[in-house]
Design a protein around this motif. Sequence first.
Motif, PDB file in Angstrom:
ATOM      1  N   MET A   1       0.844  -1.207   0.000  1.00  0.00           N
ATOM      2  CA  MET A   1       0.000   0.000   0.000  1.00  0.00           C
ATOM      3  C   MET A   1       0.879   1.257   0.000  1.00  0.00           C
ATOM      4  O   MET A   1       1.888   1.298   0.701  1.00  0.00           O
ATOM      5  N   THR A   2       0.496   2.244  -0.799  1.00  0.00           N
ATOM      6  CA  THR A   2       1.200   3.527  -0.816  1.00  0.00           C
ATOM      7  C   THR A   2       0.497   4.483   0.111  1.00  0.00           C
ATOM      8  O   THR A   2      -0.440   4.119   0.830  1.00  0.00           O
ATOM      9  N   ARG A   3       0.915   5.789   0.114  1.00  0.00           N
ATOM     10  CA  ARG A   3       0.309   6.788   0.982  1.00  0.00           C
ATOM     11  C   ARG A   3      -1.189   6.860   0.736  1.00  0.00           C
ATOM     12  O   ARG A   3      -1.680   6.642  -0.363  1.00  0.00           O
ATOM     13  N   GLU A   4      -1.927   7.218   1.810  1.00  0.00           N
ATOM     14  CA  GLU A   4      -3.379   7.330   1.784  1.00  0.00           C
ATOM     15  C   GLU A   4      -4.018   5.989   1.472  1.00  0.00           C
ATOM     16  O   GLU A   4      -5.179   5.930   1.044  1.00  0.00           O
ATOM     17  N   GLY A   5      -3.306   4.941   1.602  1.00  0.00           N
ATOM     18  CA  GLY A   5      -3.907   3.627   1.403  1.00  0.00           C
ATOM     19  C   GLY A   5      -4.203   3.294  -0.028  1.00  0.00           C
ATOM     20  O   GLY A   5      -4.956   2.344  -0.296  1.00  0.00           O
ATOM     21  N   THR A   6      -3.606   3.980  -0.979  1.00  0.00           N
ATOM     22  CA  THR A   6      -3.864   3.708  -2.387  1.00  0.00           C
ATOM     23  C   THR A   6      -2.973   2.568  -2.849  1.00  0.00           C
ATOM     24  O   THR A   6      -1.764   2.619  -2.681  1.00  0.00           O
ATOM     25  N   PRO A   7      -3.515   1.543  -3.510  1.00  0.00           N
ATOM     26  CA  PRO A   7      -2.696   0.425  -3.973  1.00  0.00           C
ATOM     27  C   PRO A   7      -1.703   0.872  -5.031  1.00  0.00           C
ATOM     28  O   PRO A   7      -1.944   1.800  -5.804  1.00  0.00           O
ATOM     29  N   ASP A   8      -0.552   0.176  -5.086  1.00  0.00           N
ATOM     30  CA  ASP A   8       0.470   0.484  -6.086  1.00  0.00           C
ATOM     31  C   ASP A   8      -0.079   0.373  -7.507  1.00  0.00           C
ATOM     32  O   ASP A   8       0.306   1.137  -8.399  1.00  0.00           O
ATOM     33  N   GLY A   9      -0.989  -0.565  -7.731  1.00  0.00           N
ATOM     34  CA  GLY A   9      -1.524  -0.766  -9.077  1.00  0.00           C
ATOM     35  C   GLY A   9      -2.257   0.448  -9.612  1.00  0.00           C
ATOM     36  O   GLY A   9      -2.242   0.716 -10.813  1.00  0.00           O
ATOM     37  N   ALA A  10      -2.900   1.216  -8.730  1.00  0.00           N
ATOM     38  CA  ALA A  10      -3.634   2.407  -9.173  1.00  0.00           C
ATOM     39  C   ALA A  10      -2.681   3.464  -9.709  1.00  0.00           C
ATOM     40  O   ALA A  10      -2.930   4.081 -10.740  1.00  0.00           O
ATOM     41  N   TRP A  11      -1.544   3.649  -8.999  1.00  0.00           N
ATOM     42  CA  TRP A  11      -0.568   4.621  -9.471  1.00  0.00           C
ATOM     43  C   TRP A  11       0.083   4.168 -10.772  1.00  0.00           C
ATOM     44  O   TRP A  11       0.321   4.972 -11.672  1.00  0.00           O
ATOM     45  N   ARG A  12       0.364   2.872 -10.843  1.00  0.00           N
ATOM     46  CA  ARG A  12       0.970   2.364 -12.073  1.00  0.00           C
ATOM     47  C   ARG A  12       0.030   2.517 -13.266  1.00  0.00           C
ATOM     48  O   ARG A  12       0.460   2.752 -14.395  1.00  0.00           O
ATOM     49  N   SER A  13      -1.287   2.396 -13.022  1.00  0.00           N
ATOM     50  CA  SER A  13      -2.251   2.527 -14.116  1.00  0.00           C
ATOM     51  C   SER A  13      -2.320   3.942 -14.673  1.00  0.00           C
ATOM     52  O   SER A  13      -2.855   4.178 -15.757  1.00  0.00           O
ATOM     53  N   LEU A  14      -1.789   4.896 -13.896  1.00  0.00           N
ATOM     54  CA  LEU A  14      -1.790   6.294 -14.370  1.00  0.00           C
ATOM     55  C   LEU A  14      -0.525   6.641 -15.147  1.00  0.00           C
ATOM     56  O   LEU A  14      -0.418   7.738 -15.688  1.00  0.00           O
ATOM     57  N   ALA A  15       0.434   5.711 -15.197  1.00  0.00           N
ATOM     58  CA  ALA A  15       1.709   6.018 -15.834  1.00  0.00           C
ATOM     59  C   ALA A  15       1.559   6.303 -17.316  1.00  0.00           C
ATOM     60  O   ALA A  15       2.023   7.331 -17.828  1.00  0.00           O
ATOM     61  N   VAL A  16       0.907   5.390 -18.056  1.00  0.00           N
ATOM     62  CA  VAL A  16       0.771   5.569 -19.503  1.00  0.00           C
ATOM     63  C   VAL A  16      -0.067   6.798 -19.845  1.00  0.00           C
ATOM     64  O   VAL A  16       0.354   7.638 -20.648  1.00  0.00           O
ATOM     65  N   PRO A  17      -1.285   6.958 -19.235  1.00  0.00           N
ATOM     66  CA  PRO A  17      -2.039   8.186 -19.524  1.00  0.00           C
ATOM     67  C   PRO A  17      -1.283   9.447 -19.104  1.00  0.00           C
ATOM     68  O   PRO A  17      -1.394  10.491 -19.754  1.00  0.00           O
ATOM     69  N   GLY A  18      -0.498   9.349 -18.008  1.00  0.00           N
ATOM     70  CA  GLY A  18       0.246  10.513 -17.557  1.00  0.00           C
ATOM     71  C   GLY A  18       1.317  10.923 -18.551  1.00  0.00           C
ATOM     72  O   GLY A  18       1.489  12.111 -18.835  1.00  0.00           O
ATOM     73  N   VAL A  19       2.050   9.939 -19.094  1.00  0.00           N
ATOM     74  CA  VAL A  19       3.071  10.246 -20.100  1.00  0.00           C
ATOM     75  C   VAL A  19       2.430  10.849 -21.349  1.00  0.00           C
ATOM     76  O   VAL A  19       2.931  11.827 -21.919  1.00  0.00           O
ATOM     77  N   ALA A  20       1.310  10.246 -21.784  1.00  0.00           N
ATOM     78  CA  ALA A  20       0.619  10.782 -22.963  1.00  0.00           C
ATOM     79  C   ALA A  20       0.153  12.214 -22.727  1.00  0.00           C
ATOM     80  O   ALA A  20       0.273  13.082 -23.608  1.00  0.00           O
ATOM     81  N   ALA A  21      -0.354  12.474 -21.515  1.00  0.00           N
ATOM     82  CA  ALA A  21      -0.808  13.826 -21.201  1.00  0.00           C
ATOM     83  C   ALA A  21       0.360  14.805 -21.182  1.00  0.00           C
ATOM     84  O   ALA A  21       0.237  15.944 -21.649  1.00  0.00           O
ATOM     85  N   LEU A  22       1.511  14.366 -20.660  1.00  0.00           N
ATOM     86  CA  LEU A  22       2.682  15.240 -20.634  1.00  0.00           C
ATOM     87  C   LEU A  22       3.168  15.571 -22.040  1.00  0.00           C
ATOM     88  O   LEU A  22       3.556  16.713 -22.321  1.00  0.00           O
ATOM     89  N   VAL A  23       3.157  14.567 -22.920  1.00  0.00           N
ATOM     90  CA  VAL A  23       3.581  14.812 -24.306  1.00  0.00           C
ATOM     91  C   VAL A  23       2.645  15.820 -24.969  1.00  0.00           C
ATOM     92  O   VAL A  23       3.089  16.781 -25.618  1.00  0.00           O
ATOM     93  N   CYS A  24       1.336  15.606 -24.805  1.00  0.00           N
ATOM     94  CA  CYS A  24       0.359  16.543 -25.391  1.00  0.00           C
ATOM     95  C   CYS A  24       0.502  17.933 -24.789  1.00  0.00           C
ATOM     96  O   CYS A  24       0.408  18.942 -25.492  1.00  0.00           O
ATOM     97  N   LEU A  25       0.753  17.980 -23.470  1.00  0.00           N
ATOM     98  CA  LEU A  25       0.920  19.274 -22.813  1.00  0.00           C
ATOM     99  C   LEU A  25       2.141  20.009 -23.368  1.00  0.00           C
ATOM    100  O   LEU A  25       2.090  21.214 -23.631  1.00  0.00           O
ATOM    101  N   ALA A  26       3.241  19.276 -23.564  1.00  0.00           N
ATOM    102  CA  ALA A  26       4.446  19.894 -24.110  1.00  0.00           C
ATOM    103  C   ALA A  26       4.195  20.440 -25.514  1.00  0.00           C
ATOM    104  O   ALA A  26       4.658  21.537 -25.858  1.00  0.00           O
ATOM    105  N   ILE A  27       3.453  19.693 -26.325  1.00  0.00           N
ATOM    106  CA  ILE A  27       3.146  20.148 -27.684  1.00  0.00           C
ATOM    107  C   ILE A  27       2.295  21.413 -27.651  1.00  0.00           C
ATOM    108  O   ILE A  27       2.569  22.392 -28.364  1.00  0.00           O
ATOM    109  N   LEU A  28       1.267  21.416 -26.786  1.00  0.00           N
ATOM    110  CA  LEU A  28       0.373  22.575 -26.706  1.00  0.00           C
ATOM    111  C   LEU A  28       1.112  23.812 -26.211  1.00  0.00           C
ATOM    112  O   LEU A  28       0.923  24.916 -26.742  1.00  0.00           O
ATOM    113  N   LEU A  29       1.965  23.631 -25.196  1.00  0.00           N
ATOM    114  CA  LEU A  29       2.716  24.774 -24.677  1.00  0.00           C
ATOM    115  C   LEU A  29       3.715  25.295 -25.709  1.00  0.00           C
ATOM    116  O   LEU A  29       3.919  26.510 -25.828  1.00  0.00           O
TER     117      LEU A  29
END
Length: 254
Positions: A1-29
């Motif tokens: 369990m990570t902080r606030e009781g959130t399972p590690d799998g939940a954070w890992r599931s945000l990795a791919v969408p997070g990278v995609a969002a960062l790439v799109c954000l960099a392009i927009l900026l």
Amino acid sequence: MTREGTPDGAWRSLAVPGVAALVCLAILLSLGTWQLQRKAEKEALIARIIARARVEPPAALPRAEEWNPEQDEFRRVRATGTFLHASETLVHGLAAGTTPGRALQGYYVLTPLKLAEGGTVLVNRGFIPTELKDPGARKAGEIQGETSVTGILRGPEARTMFVPPPEPARGEWFHRDIAGIAASRGLTDAKPYLVEADATPNPGGWPKGGQLRVDLPNNHLQYAFTWFAIAACLLGVFAAFAWRRLRDTEAAPS
């Protein structure tokens, strides 16, 4: 369990969408920043055009070998010579109509001017509506004998993918192809630029000169704002997505 009781799998599931969002954000900026740079460049260009076209007194035509578009384009000049009306060329174009928001369809009349000091230069004498395409319909507009022309220097116009190619054999031209027009008319001594004639009235009223706009539109600030606003929306959407993903993971029974 990570902080606030959130399972590690939940954070890992945000990795791919997070990278995609960062790439799109960099392009927009980067797009927003680029528009701000274009805004500064456009403002400098507008200031240079106004200074050359409206403030500076008319200069002599530059020699062909000394022509430098970066330094000479949009400069106000005066040329003296004789128009070769038999070698005029019509270039398809639009001009502002009397009704706001409506453009007139017609042609720009490019006529060689045989210079008193030797050589020729194409002069865009102005706009005519389609019904005046036949030179016989506007004979009154032919200036005979030696004359002086005041106007703005312009370089060749690059043909974009949306502009049809010229058809010299049919006399169909769709952009300011100075070298092509000169070659089609056998003007071996033509300058590598043309003169956009000012608004001095021609006999009979046509062509109507002074069509060149020096107050270029500068909408880059609103374009930059649009890209930055989309970037902000992307951040908001991803934050909401991540919050809901983590919340649902926390609420799920173990």
